[in-house]
Design an enzyme around this catalytic site. Structure first.
Site, PDB file in Angstrom:
ATOM      1  N   GLY A  15       0.835  -1.208   0.000  1.00  0.00           N
ATOM      2  CA  GLY A  15       0.000   0.000   0.000  1.00  0.00           C
ATOM      3  C   GLY A  15       0.866   1.252   0.000  1.00  0.00           C
ATOM      4  O   GLY A  15       1.823   1.339   0.756  1.00  0.00           O
ATOM      5  N   ARG A  76       1.381  -5.437  -5.991  1.00  0.00           N
ATOM      6  CA  ARG A  76       1.609  -6.689  -5.267  1.00  0.00           C
ATOM      7  C   ARG A  76       1.924  -7.743  -6.326  1.00  0.00           C
ATOM      8  O   ARG A  76       1.170  -7.889  -7.278  1.00  0.00           O
ATOM      9  CB  ARG A  76       0.371  -7.059  -4.453  1.00  0.00           C
ATOM     10  CG  ARG A  76       0.098  -6.053  -3.346  1.00  0.00           C
ATOM     11  CD  ARG A  76      -0.991  -6.496  -2.401  1.00  0.00           C
ATOM     12  NE  ARG A  76      -0.974  -5.680  -1.194  1.00  0.00           N
ATOM     13  CZ  ARG A  76      -1.715  -4.588  -1.000  1.00  0.00           C
ATOM     14  NH1 ARG A  76      -2.544  -4.195  -1.914  1.00  0.00           N
ATOM     15  NH2 ARG A  76      -1.627  -3.905   0.129  1.00  0.00           N
ATOM     16  N   ASP A 107       5.193  -5.103   5.986  1.00  0.00           N
ATOM     17  CA  ASP A 107       5.484  -6.520   6.255  1.00  0.00           C
ATOM     18  C   ASP A 107       5.759  -7.391   5.038  1.00  0.00           C
ATOM     19  O   ASP A 107       6.755  -8.106   4.971  1.00  0.00           O
ATOM     20  CB  ASP A 107       4.228  -7.139   6.892  1.00  0.00           C
ATOM     21  CG  ASP A 107       4.345  -7.171   8.384  1.00  0.00           C
ATOM     22  OD1 ASP A 107       5.301  -6.579   8.886  1.00  0.00           O
ATOM     23  OD2 ASP A 107       3.477  -7.794   9.022  1.00  0.00           O
ATOM     24  N   THR A 130       3.963   2.637   5.611  1.00  0.00           N
ATOM     25  CA  THR A 130       2.551   2.225   5.626  1.00  0.00           C
ATOM     26  C   THR A 130       1.823   3.137   6.604  1.00  0.00           C
ATOM     27  O   THR A 130       2.383   3.483   7.655  1.00  0.00           O
ATOM     28  CB  THR A 130       2.363   0.760   6.078  1.00  0.00           C
ATOM     29  OG1 THR A 130       0.997   0.581   6.497  1.00  0.00           O
ATOM     30  CG2 THR A 130       3.251   0.359   7.240  1.00  0.00           C
ATOM     31  N   ASP A 132      -0.519   2.344   8.458  1.00  0.00           N
ATOM     32  CA  ASP A 132      -1.028   1.598   9.620  1.00  0.00           C
ATOM     33  C   ASP A 132      -0.134   1.665  10.864  1.00  0.00           C
ATOM     34  O   ASP A 132      -0.592   1.387  11.972  1.00  0.00           O
ATOM     35  CB  ASP A 132      -1.219   0.122   9.251  1.00  0.00           C
ATOM     36  CG  ASP A 132      -2.429  -0.115   8.371  1.00  0.00           C
ATOM     37  OD1 ASP A 132      -3.101   0.868   8.031  1.00  0.00           O
ATOM     38  OD2 ASP A 132      -2.689  -1.280   8.036  1.00  0.00           O
ATOM     39  N   ASP A 134       2.140  -0.419  11.685  1.00  0.00           N
ATOM     40  CA  ASP A 134       2.116  -1.754  12.302  1.00  0.00           C
ATOM     41  C   ASP A 134       3.440  -2.506  12.152  1.00  0.00           C
ATOM     42  O   ASP A 134       3.449  -3.718  12.025  1.00  0.00           O
ATOM     43  CB  ASP A 134       0.970  -2.588  11.701  1.00  0.00           C
ATOM     44  CG  ASP A 134       1.095  -2.734  10.189  1.00  0.00           C
ATOM     45  OD1 ASP A 134       1.892  -2.004   9.582  1.00  0.00           O
ATOM     46  OD2 ASP A 134       0.383  -3.579   9.622  1.00  0.00           O
ATOM     47  N   ARG A 176      -5.643  -2.451   9.193  1.00  0.00           N
ATOM     48  CA  ARG A 176      -6.070  -3.810   8.890  1.00  0.00           C
ATOM     49  C   ARG A 176      -6.062  -4.707  10.127  1.00  0.00           C
ATOM     50  O   ARG A 176      -6.994  -5.421  10.395  1.00  0.00           O
ATOM     51  CB  ARG A 176      -5.171  -4.381   7.799  1.00  0.00           C
ATOM     52  CG  ARG A 176      -5.751  -5.581   7.136  1.00  0.00           C
ATOM     53  CD  ARG A 176      -4.884  -6.122   6.020  1.00  0.00           C
ATOM     54  NE  ARG A 176      -3.665  -5.402   5.776  1.00  0.00           N
ATOM     55  CZ  ARG A 176      -3.187  -5.139   4.565  1.00  0.00           C
ATOM     56  NH1 ARG A 176      -3.860  -5.502   3.511  1.00  0.00           N
ATOM     57  NH2 ARG A 176      -2.033  -4.525   4.407  1.00  0.00           N
TER      58      ARG A 176
HETATM   59  O1  F6P Z   1      -1.769  -1.482   4.912  1.00  0.00           O
HETATM   60  C1  F6P Z   1      -2.318  -0.245   4.683  1.00  0.00           C
HETATM   61  C2  F6P Z   1      -3.765  -0.353   4.317  1.00  0.00           C
HETATM   62  O2  F6P Z   1      -4.170   0.939   3.993  1.00  0.00           O
HETATM   63  C3  F6P Z   1      -4.682  -0.983   5.378  1.00  0.00           C
HETATM   64  O3  F6P Z   1      -5.022  -0.117   6.407  1.00  0.00           O
HETATM   65  C4  F6P Z   1      -5.840  -1.419   4.548  1.00  0.00           C
HETATM   66  O4  F6P Z   1      -6.533  -2.462   5.159  1.00  0.00           O
HETATM   67  C5  F6P Z   1      -5.194  -1.874   3.288  1.00  0.00           C
HETATM   68  O5  F6P Z   1      -3.982  -1.154   3.164  1.00  0.00           O
HETATM   69  C6  F6P Z   1      -6.021  -1.687   2.044  1.00  0.00           C
HETATM   70  O6  F6P Z   1      -5.351  -2.272   0.976  1.00  0.00           O
HETATM   71  P1  F6P Z   1      -5.789  -2.126  -0.546  1.00  0.00           P
HETATM   72  O7  F6P Z   1      -5.380  -0.763  -0.997  1.00  0.00           O
HETATM   73  O8  F6P Z   1      -5.062  -3.196  -1.245  1.00  0.00           O
HETATM   74  O9  F6P Z   1      -7.272  -2.274  -0.578  1.00  0.00           O
END
Ligand code: F6P
Length: 328
Positions: A15, A76, A107, A130, A132, A134, A176
């Site tokens: 992300g 990804r 991660d 990120t 998050d 995390d 997440r």
């Molecule tokens: O990891 C960052 C994040 O923004 C999370 O908070 C969220 O769940 C996820 O990415 C969303 O991912 P995507 O953009 O693939 O929907």
């Protein structure tokens, strides 16, 4: 300084997060400072496999420190999860004379880098990016501070309409598996309740708390819910549940979604990105590999990538207590 590294590549993966561009700029400029070449890899591991590289110079990274997203794009890659895919990536890096990698992401990005290093003994350095927050080994990931500021601003706006209509709002924020964004913006925006995965408040206690807040004279309320909260209901089900059990409340839901990932990085994120980029390049040049650069006690420090991947970022217990007191 190591003589063997003459060209470093940088990429963003997973992300996107505000501050990634500032980190790319920092890596490119640090390379220029030490007179080594720098390449940008487009679309993360996917672009690495395809050899989608572009030379980065001190000058062609100008004007990006204030830009959200990532100029290198992010993706990804399923193919990188296979041995064949990683072999292709290694061949592409070698063909471009790239000696070391700086990977910016979370991660998943770091896990890929670790495997790649184990298989090909390729020097890698991680920068945590990120929203998050995390990642173990840093108090702040890139983009987290910006996301906090973005979300607080939005909740302030929701508060205006909530109080005009005497409504209760459930505001779902990103995270997440963790509640760092929810807890901080909850305290910062003065939420009446905060639901995070690290603490299971339970539906009964939620109702009790909302009743208490109503009795204490509050006519509107904001409940911040982390995306990964485990109360057992999603925000829309929570809305129905509260409306069924507390008819005095008119309830609305706001899911903030991906707007939280966008926008110009805060000054904090720009500075952090600049510091992390310098440390990542210098650490590689000193012969280090398999580390993540992170902010610990206001110092940029190295944590083994493996620990960064396996470790758990902890919720701030002191802030939890502050939030309990503030929601009285
Ligand atoms: O990891 C960052 C994040 O923004 C999370 O908070 C969220 O769940 C996820 O990415 C969303 O991912 P995507 O953009 O693939 O929907």
């Amino acid at each position: 300084m190591s003589k063997t590294i003459k060209k470093i590549a940088v990429m963003t993966s997973g992300g996107d997060a505000p501050g990634m561009n500032a980190a790319i700029r920092s890596v490119a400029r640090t390379c220029a400072y030490y007179n080594i070449e720098c390449a940008g890899i487009y679309r993360g591991y996917e672009g690495m496999i395809e050899g989608d590289f572009k030379e980065l110079t001190a000058r062609n990274v100008k004007g990006i420190i204030n830009k959200g997203g990532t100029i290198l794009k992010s993706a990804r890659s399923k193919e990188f999860q296979t041995k064949e895919g990683r072999q292709k990536a290694y061949d592409a890096l070698k063909a471009a004379n790239i000696d070391a990698l700086v990977v910016i992401g979370g991660d998943g990005t770091f896990t890929g880098a670790l495997i790649f290093n184990q298989e090909f003994n390729f020097p890698v350095m991680g920068i945590p990016g990120t929203i998050d927050n995390d990642i173990f080994g840093t108090s702040h990931t890139l983009g987290y501070d910006t996301a906090l500021n973005t979300v607080v601003e939005v909740i302030d706006k929701i508060r205006d309409t909530a109080s005009s209509h005497n409504r209760l709002f459930f505001v779902e924020v990103m995270g997440r598996d963790v509640g760092h964004i929810a807890l901080n913006v909850g305290v910062g925006a003065g939420a009446e309740e905060i639901l995070i995965p690290e603490e299971d408040l339970g539906l009964d206690r939620l109702l009790e708390s909302l009743r208490r807040s109503k009795l204490s004279g509050k006519s509107s309320s904001i409940v911040v819910v982390a995306e990964g909260d485990k109360i057992g209901k999603n925000v829309f089900e929570l809305k129905d549940y509260v409306e069924e059990n507390m008819t005095e409340y008119e309830v609305r839901v706001s899911v903030l979604g991906h707007m939280q990932r966008g926008g110009s990085p805060s000054c904090f994120d720009r500075v952090l990105a600049s510091r992390m980029g310098v440390k990542a390049v210098e650490s590689l040049l000193e012969g280090n590999s398999n580390y993540m650069v992170g902010l610990l006690s206001d110092k940029i420090q190295l944590t083994p990538l493996e620990q960064a991947v396996k470790g758990k970022s902890k919720i701030n217990q002191e802030l939890l207590r502050v939030s309990d007191i503030m929601t009285t």
